[in-house]
Design a protein around this motif. Structure first.
Motif, PDB file in Angstrom:
ATOM      1  N   MET A  82      -9.015   5.046   0.093  1.00 52.72           N
ATOM      2  CA  MET A  82      -9.036   4.021  -0.970  1.00 52.72           C
ATOM      3  C   MET A  82      -8.557   4.773  -2.329  1.00 52.72           C
ATOM      4  O   MET A  82      -7.679   4.208  -3.238  1.00 52.72           O
ATOM      5  N   GLY A  83      -9.598   6.015  -2.430  1.00 48.58           N
ATOM      6  CA  GLY A  83      -9.468   6.427  -3.792  1.00 48.58           C
ATOM      7  C   GLY A  83      -8.332   7.734  -3.977  1.00 48.58           C
ATOM      8  O   GLY A  83      -8.059   8.075  -5.221  1.00 48.58           O
ATOM      9  N   SER A  84      -7.723   8.010  -2.789  1.00 50.29           N
ATOM     10  CA  SER A  84      -6.541   9.249  -3.040  1.00 50.29           C
ATOM     11  C   SER A  84      -5.508   8.900  -2.125  1.00 50.29           C
ATOM     12  O   SER A  84      -4.377   9.286  -2.452  1.00 50.29           O
ATOM     13  N   ARG A  85      -5.662   7.987  -0.910  1.00 47.18           N
ATOM     14  CA  ARG A  85      -4.285   7.926  -0.442  1.00 47.18           C
ATOM     15  C   ARG A  85      -3.396   6.641  -0.903  1.00 47.18           C
ATOM     16  O   ARG A  85      -2.244   7.094  -0.753  1.00 47.18           O
ATOM     17  N   ILE A  86      -4.059   5.675  -1.309  1.00 51.36           N
ATOM     18  CA  ILE A  86      -3.281   4.485  -1.740  1.00 51.36           C
ATOM     19  C   ILE A  86      -2.449   4.870  -3.127  1.00 51.36           C
ATOM     20  O   ILE A  86      -1.169   4.699  -3.313  1.00 51.36           O
ATOM     21  N   THR A  87      -3.170   5.633  -3.839  1.00 50.30           N
ATOM     22  CA  THR A  87      -2.679   5.888  -5.219  1.00 50.30           C
ATOM     23  C   THR A  87      -3.800   6.792  -5.778  1.00 50.30           C
ATOM     24  O   THR A  87      -4.909   6.891  -5.317  1.00 50.30           O
ATOM     25  N   ARG A  88      -3.382   7.696  -6.650  1.00 47.35           N
ATOM     26  CA  ARG A  88      -4.294   8.664  -7.344  1.00 47.35           C
ATOM     27  C   ARG A  88      -5.041   8.023  -8.447  1.00 47.35           C
ATOM     28  O   ARG A  88      -4.456   7.567  -9.421  1.00 47.35           O
ATOM     29  N   ALA A 136       3.743   4.466  -8.012  1.00 50.49           N
ATOM     30  CA  ALA A 136       2.537   5.231  -7.932  1.00 50.49           C
ATOM     31  C   ALA A 136       1.614   4.679  -6.744  1.00 50.49           C
ATOM     32  O   ALA A 136       0.843   5.544  -6.346  1.00 50.49           O
ATOM     33  N   VAL A 137       2.096   3.672  -6.158  1.00 50.06           N
ATOM     34  CA  VAL A 137       1.257   3.216  -5.259  1.00 50.06           C
ATOM     35  C   VAL A 137       1.959   3.604  -3.834  1.00 50.06           C
ATOM     36  O   VAL A 137       3.380   3.676  -3.752  1.00 50.06           O
ATOM     37  N   ARG A 138       1.299   4.190  -2.861  1.00 44.22           N
ATOM     38  CA  ARG A 138       2.005   4.695  -1.568  1.00 44.22           C
ATOM     39  C   ARG A 138       2.025   3.471  -0.576  1.00 44.22           C
ATOM     40  O   ARG A 138       0.968   3.083  -0.067  1.00 44.22           O
ATOM     41  N   TRP A 139       3.485   2.665  -0.745  1.00 44.19           N
ATOM     42  CA  TRP A 139       3.264   1.471   0.229  1.00 44.19           C
ATOM     43  C   TRP A 139       3.375   1.691   1.487  1.00 44.19           C
ATOM     44  O   TRP A 139       2.913   0.746   2.189  1.00 44.19           O
ATOM     45  N   ASN A 140       3.673   2.934   1.989  1.00 45.13           N
ATOM     46  CA  ASN A 140       3.683   3.054   3.429  1.00 45.13           C
ATOM     47  C   ASN A 140       2.202   3.139   4.038  1.00 45.13           C
ATOM     48  O   ASN A 140       1.856   2.493   4.949  1.00 45.13           O
ATOM     49  N   VAL A 141       1.348   3.677   3.156  1.00 44.47           N
ATOM     50  CA  VAL A 141      -0.225   3.484   3.515  1.00 44.47           C
ATOM     51  C   VAL A 141      -0.786   2.273   3.333  1.00 44.47           C
ATOM     52  O   VAL A 141      -1.548   1.589   4.107  1.00 44.47           O
ATOM     53  N   THR A 142      -0.231   1.401   2.270  1.00 41.24           N
ATOM     54  CA  THR A 142      -0.582   0.052   2.003  1.00 41.24           C
ATOM     55  C   THR A 142      -0.254  -0.823   3.329  1.00 41.24           C
ATOM     56  O   THR A 142      -1.110  -1.687   3.492  1.00 41.24           O
ATOM     57  N   THR A 143       1.203  -0.645   3.422  1.00 41.73           N
ATOM     58  CA  THR A 143       1.707  -1.503   4.551  1.00 41.73           C
ATOM     59  C   THR A 143       0.799  -1.220   5.819  1.00 41.73           C
ATOM     60  O   THR A 143       0.454  -2.125   6.636  1.00 41.73           O
ATOM     61  N   GLY A 144       0.246  -0.101   6.238  1.00 40.93           N
ATOM     62  CA  GLY A 144      -0.352   0.222   7.197  1.00 40.93           C
ATOM     63  C   GLY A 144      -1.768  -0.598   7.389  1.00 40.93           C
ATOM     64  O   GLY A 144      -2.311  -1.004   8.473  1.00 40.93           O
ATOM     65  N   ILE A 145      -2.581  -0.410   6.243  1.00 38.54           N
ATOM     66  CA  ILE A 145      -3.674  -1.182   6.113  1.00 38.54           C
ATOM     67  C   ILE A 145      -3.548  -2.438   6.296  1.00 38.54           C
ATOM     68  O   ILE A 145      -4.342  -3.142   6.976  1.00 38.54           O
ATOM     69  N   VAL A 146      -2.627  -3.378   5.488  1.00 38.78           N
ATOM     70  CA  VAL A 146      -2.311  -4.785   5.672  1.00 38.78           C
ATOM     71  C   VAL A 146      -1.992  -5.184   7.244  1.00 38.78           C
ATOM     72  O   VAL A 146      -2.451  -5.947   7.612  1.00 38.78           O
ATOM     73  N   VAL A 147      -1.067  -4.158   8.045  1.00 39.95           N
ATOM     74  CA  VAL A 147      -0.938  -4.346   9.340  1.00 39.95           C
ATOM     75  C   VAL A 147      -2.293  -4.516  10.322  1.00 39.95           C
ATOM     76  O   VAL A 147      -2.471  -5.272  11.154  1.00 39.95           O
ATOM     77  N   ALA A 148      -3.175  -3.312   9.973  1.00 40.01           N
ATOM     78  CA  ALA A 148      -4.494  -3.354  10.597  1.00 40.01           C
ATOM     79  C   ALA A 148      -5.319  -4.608  10.489  1.00 40.01           C
ATOM     80  O   ALA A 148      -5.896  -5.197  11.251  1.00 40.01           O
ATOM     81  N   TRP A 149      -5.203  -5.154   9.202  1.00 46.43           N
ATOM     82  CA  TRP A 149      -5.869  -6.299   8.781  1.00 46.43           C
ATOM     83  C   TRP A 149      -5.342  -7.498   9.784  1.00 46.43           C
ATOM     84  O   TRP A 149      -6.234  -8.306  10.435  1.00 46.43           O
TER      85      TRP A 149
END
Length: 171
Positions: A82-88, A136-149
Motif C-alpha cells: 500500500m505504501g510503496s507499490r501503488i504509489t510513493r 503517479a499511481v501504478r495502475w498495473n498494481v492497482t488493477t491486480g489488487i482489484v482483480v483479486a478482490w
C-alpha cells in the motif's frame, strides 16, 4: 507561516502516528466487530449463550488478539504494497490517506455498514496518488489488487460449497 520542506516532513511524520492510530482503531471497530458478530451468532444459535444474545468477553479478546497478531505477522507485506507499490507516499500524503481512511471507517462503523479496511485504505492511497498526478499511481498494481478482490468472493463461495458437499458425503 512558512516552513522548510524538512520541517513539514518531520511534523507530518509525527502526525502520522496519530492518523495511523485512528486508522487502526477504525480497523478494529469495523473488521473485528464483523468477526465477533459471526462467532456470537454461532454460539447463540447453538444455545451456548443462554436465552439472551450477547458477545462474550472471551470472544472480544480472542478477536482482538487474532487481529493484532495477524497485523503483526502479515501486515507488513500489505503496508509495503500500500505504501510503496501503488504509489510513493510522502509523510503528508500518508497522513492524508490514513486520516481519510479513518474517517471513512468511523463513519461506516457508526452507520453499521461493514466495509473492508483494505478497500478503504487502497482507495485513499489511490486518491492521494492521483491527486498528485494520475501517472503517479501504478495502475498495473492497482488493477491486480482489484482483480483479486473480484475473484475472492466467488472463489470463497466455491470452496465453501465444495466443503459443504464433502461434509454431506461423509456426514
Amino acid at each position: 507561516m512558512r516552513s522548510t520542506p524538512f520541517a513539514v516532513d518531520r511534523a507530518f511524520r509525527i502526525l502520522q502516528f496519530g492518523s495511523a492510530s485512528l486508522y487502526s482503531l477504525g480497523h478494529g471497530g469495523n473488521d473485528a466487530q464483523k468477526t465477533m458478530g459471526i462467532i456470537a451468532v454461532l454460539l447463540y444459535s447453538q444455545g451456548h449463550l443462554g436465552g439472551q444474545f450477547h458477545v462474550p468477553f472471551w470472544v472480544v479478546i480472542s478477536c482482538q488478539a487474532a487481529m493484532g497478531l495477524g497485523t503483526l505477522f502479515g501486515g507488513w507485506r500489505i503496508v509495503r504494497t500500500m505504501g510503496s507499490r501503488i504509489t510513493r507516499l510522502t509523510p503528508v500524503q500518508g497522513f492524508c490517506a490514513e486520516t481519510g481512511g479513518a474517517i471513512t471507517l468511523f463513519l461506516a462503523t457508526w452507520l453499521g455498514v461493514p466495509v473492508s479496511t483494505t478497500h478503504t485504505i487502497t482507495g485513499a492511497i489511490i486518491g492521494v496518488g492521483a491527486a498528485r498526478r494520475v501517472s503517479a499511481v501504478r495502475w498495473n498494481v492497482t488493477t491486480g489488487i482489484v482483480v483479486a478482490w473480484v475473484v475472492t468472493m466467488p472463489a470463497a463461495a466455491m470452496v465453501g460449497a465444495l466443503f459443504y458437499w464433502i461434509a454431506g458425503i461423509f456426514g
